[in-house]
Motif scaffolding. Structure first.
Motif, PDB file in Angstrom:
ATOM      1  N   SER A 202       4.680  12.393   2.736  1.00 42.81           N
ATOM      2  CA  SER A 202       4.096  13.722   2.942  1.00 42.81           C
ATOM      3  C   SER A 202       5.073  14.792   2.465  1.00 42.81           C
ATOM      4  CB  SER A 202       3.758  13.938   4.417  1.00 42.81           C
ATOM      5  OG  SER A 202       3.145  15.193   4.620  1.00 42.81           O
TER       6      SER A 202
ATOM      7  N   TYR B 270       0.836  -1.196   0.000  1.00 43.56           N
ATOM      8  CA  TYR B 270       0.000   0.000   0.000  1.00 43.56           C
ATOM      9  C   TYR B 270       0.878   1.256   0.000  1.00 43.56           C
ATOM     10  CZ  TYR B 270      -3.804  -3.142   1.378  1.00 43.56           C
ATOM     11  OH  TYR B 270      -4.718  -4.163   1.427  1.00 43.56           O
TER      12      TYR B 270
ATOM     13  N   LEU C 222      -6.456   2.222   5.978  1.00 41.95           N
ATOM     14  CA  LEU C 222      -5.437   1.187   5.782  1.00 41.95           C
ATOM     15  C   LEU C 222      -5.527   0.054   6.796  1.00 41.95           C
ATOM     16  CD1 LEU C 222      -2.731   0.180   4.460  1.00 41.95           C
ATOM     17  CD2 LEU C 222      -1.574   1.538   6.229  1.00 41.95           C
TER      18      LEU C 222
ATOM     19  N   GLN D 273      -1.377  14.396  -0.099  1.00 47.86           N
ATOM     20  CA  GLN D 273      -2.751  14.797  -0.441  1.00 47.86           C
ATOM     21  C   GLN D 273      -2.821  16.304  -0.701  1.00 47.86           C
ATOM     22  OE1 GLN D 273      -5.462  11.589   0.439  1.00 47.86           O
ATOM     23  NE2 GLN D 273      -3.695  11.666  -0.918  1.00 47.86           N
TER      24      GLN D 273
ATOM     25  N   PRO E   6      -2.389  11.868   7.292  1.00 54.17           N
ATOM     26  CA  PRO E   6      -2.012  10.467   7.502  1.00 54.17           C
ATOM     27  C   PRO E   6      -3.030   9.677   8.306  1.00 54.17           C
ATOM     28  CG  PRO E   6      -0.136  11.908   7.885  1.00 54.17           C
ATOM     29  CD  PRO E   6      -1.340  12.782   7.768  1.00 54.17           C
TER      30      PRO E   6
ATOM     31  N   THR F 174      -2.060  14.549  -6.372  1.00 60.05           N
ATOM     32  CA  THR F 174      -1.909  13.185  -5.867  1.00 60.05           C
ATOM     33  C   THR F 174      -1.712  12.209  -7.017  1.00 60.05           C
ATOM     34  OG1 THR F 174      -3.197  13.622  -3.859  1.00 60.05           O
ATOM     35  CG2 THR F 174      -3.045  11.329  -4.586  1.00 60.05           C
TER      36      THR F 174
ATOM     37  N   GLY G 288       3.989   5.709   3.687  1.00 58.22           N
ATOM     38  CA  GLY G 288       3.278   6.978   3.573  1.00 58.22           C
ATOM     39  C   GLY G 288       4.263   8.090   3.273  1.00 58.22           C
TER      40      GLY G 288
ATOM     41  N   LEU H 147       0.506   5.418   0.718  1.00 62.74           N
ATOM     42  CA  LEU H 147      -0.303   6.522   1.229  1.00 62.74           C
ATOM     43  C   LEU H 147       0.351   7.807   0.712  1.00 62.74           C
ATOM     44  CD1 LEU H 147      -0.779   4.018   3.064  1.00 62.74           C
ATOM     45  CD2 LEU H 147      -1.177   5.593   4.958  1.00 62.74           C
TER      46      LEU H 147
ATOM     47  N   GLN I 192      -5.823   8.444   6.179  1.00 63.60           N
ATOM     48  CA  GLN I 192      -5.330   7.338   5.360  1.00 63.60           C
ATOM     49  C   GLN I 192      -5.158   6.066   6.200  1.00 63.60           C
ATOM     50  OE1 GLN I 192      -1.886   9.600   3.951  1.00 63.60           O
ATOM     51  NE2 GLN I 192      -2.674   9.490   1.864  1.00 63.60           N
TER      52      GLN I 192
ATOM     53  N   ILE J 116      -3.878   4.585  -1.082  1.00 68.72           N
ATOM     54  CA  ILE J 116      -4.898   4.894  -0.083  1.00 68.72           C
ATOM     55  C   ILE J 116      -5.022   6.413  -0.037  1.00 68.72           C
ATOM     56  CG2 ILE J 116      -5.600   4.733   2.320  1.00 68.72           C
ATOM     57  CD1 ILE J 116      -5.500   2.024   1.049  1.00 68.72           C
ATOM     58  N   SER J 117      -6.138   6.925  -0.522  1.00 70.15           N
ATOM     59  CA  SER J 117      -6.293   8.377  -0.637  1.00 70.15           C
ATOM     60  C   SER J 117      -7.728   8.780  -0.338  1.00 70.15           C
ATOM     61  CB  SER J 117      -5.909   8.838  -2.048  1.00 70.15           C
ATOM     62  OG  SER J 117      -6.197  10.202  -2.222  1.00 70.15           O
ATOM     63  N   ARG J 118      -7.878   9.949   0.300  1.00 66.30           N
ATOM     64  CA  ARG J 118      -9.207  10.509   0.546  1.00 66.30           C
ATOM     65  C   ARG J 118      -9.308  11.949   0.073  1.00 66.30           C
ATOM     66  NH1 ARG J 118     -12.273   9.613   5.928  1.00 66.30           N
ATOM     67  NH2 ARG J 118     -13.875  10.283   4.451  1.00 66.30           N
TER      68      ARG J 118
END
Length: 350
Positions: free
Chosen positions: A331, A270, A317, A275, A310, A281, A329, A272, A313, A296-298
């Motif tokens: 950032s 996975y 996850l 964002q 995070p 993204t 992940g 992350l 996410q 894994i994204s929102r």
């Protein structure tokens, strides 16, 4: 929670998140500010984020949730998810770029509301990479042996920098972009040195300032027109610079993680991703050579929630992890160009 079996390992025991109010769509914003259809189409195509949650009601201009309000909800959720009582927490670390006040600290107010007392509390002032910085500091504190269970909190309420009654058509484009990218939210996690079945190990965390000598990609002032009534631009984005810089920075962060852990890219189940916006993204994911990994994204539905990213996410996850699964992940912070990353692994069953 028992006696630590291996103090060198730090586990993610539980996660909680909080969003203010209902989603605010691009259509809602366009209608409120009287923007033309072509403007909304530009937002959909250039930014890609469809909705976000705001702590300021556009219709009334009133604040519905403070950062403390959301932090309390997220913290309680994390404690419940971890099965940990407030009295079990040994230390609290929070990261935010938008605290409710300069003093008292927001972390102190949240801790008090959930019943945490008599422990050290720390608050970091940082942008989007702040959550990873908080994870790094907390991991070090736990590995040092002085504490065994920590509550980590991250979040922002960026809507305080946007005035609901501003003439949007007269606002510079870089300010419009800044307002459209961000949404409000808070996340929290319980970390500990006691192994827990079904909970991943935080293998490695790092953050690096890489913007020495460069102009900032984002600037935010205290507190903006929505609160202070002062003239001038409350916040702005150099989105062109971010477009060209964020993806390579993310790739460097990933390279560092894989090198430090001696992991192959094919072993990452996975990813992350940062964002910054939905389009960014997607652009960043195309730069990350992780064949077979699942993102894994929102960001599309809740926007860029800053220091909360995070946790939202991780909330998605954790239920998906199977024994042996690995996740990374990443950032990126544009304010002064900071890259960061973290890695998790679900322990294999005996």
């Amino acid at each position: 929670m028992g006696v630590p079996v291996n103090g060198a390992q730090v586990f993610v025991h539980g996660v909680g998140t909080a969003l203010p109010g209902p989603p605010v769509t691009n259509e809602d914003i366009a209608a409120h500010y009287g923007m033309p259809t072509v403007w909304r189409q530009w937002v959909d195509e250039f930014i890609g984020t469809r909705s976000r949650h705001l702590s300021v009601d556009l219709a009334t201009g009133k604040t519905s949730h403070s950062l403390t309000d959301l932090g309390e909800i997220a913290a309680r959720g994390a404690l419940a998810d971890a099965g940990v009582a407030a009295g079990d927490i040994d230390v609290v670390v929070m990261s935010t770029a938008t605290p409710d006040h300069l003093a008292p600290s927001t972390v102190s107010r949240i801790a008090g509301r959930v019943g945490i007392a008599g422990v050290p509390v720390y608050q970091l002032q940082s942008g989007c990479t702040g959550a990873v910085q908080a994870l790094e500091i907390t991991q070090d504190l736990l590995r040092g042996g002085a504490y065994r269970t920590a509550l980590v909190i991250g979040g922002d309420t960026s809507a305080k920098h946007t005035s609901p009654d501003v003439d949007a058509a007269s606002v510079p484009l870089e300010v419009q972009v800044n307002g459209l990218i961000f949404g409000d939210g808070v996340g929290a996690a319980v970390l500990g040195t006691v192994p827990a079945e079904g909970r991943p190990v935080l293998r490695h965390v790092h953050s690096r300032l890489v913007g020495a000598g460069r102009a900032p990609g984002q600037t935010v002032y205290w507190f903006g027109r929505a609160v202070s009534g002062e003239d001038g631009v409350p916040a702005s984005e150099d989105f062109k610079a971010i477009e060209t810089t964020a993806a390579p920075m993310a790739a460097d962060a990933l390279k560092h993680l894989l090198h430090e852990l001696s992991w192959d890219a094919e072993q990452v189940r996975y990813i992350l991703p940062p964002q910054l916006s939905a389009r960014m993204t997607d652009r960043t994911l195309s730069h990350l050579a992780l064949p077979g990994s699942e993102p894994i994204s929102r960001v599309t539905e809740i926007g860029n929630t800053g220091n909360a990213i995070p946790y939202f996410q991780l909330e998605l996850l954790l239920p998906r992890l199977n024994p042996g699964d690995r996740a990374v992940g990443i950032s990126i912070e544009a304010s002064k160009w900071i890259r960061s990353g973290y890695a998790l692994e679900q322990p294999a069953t005996a």
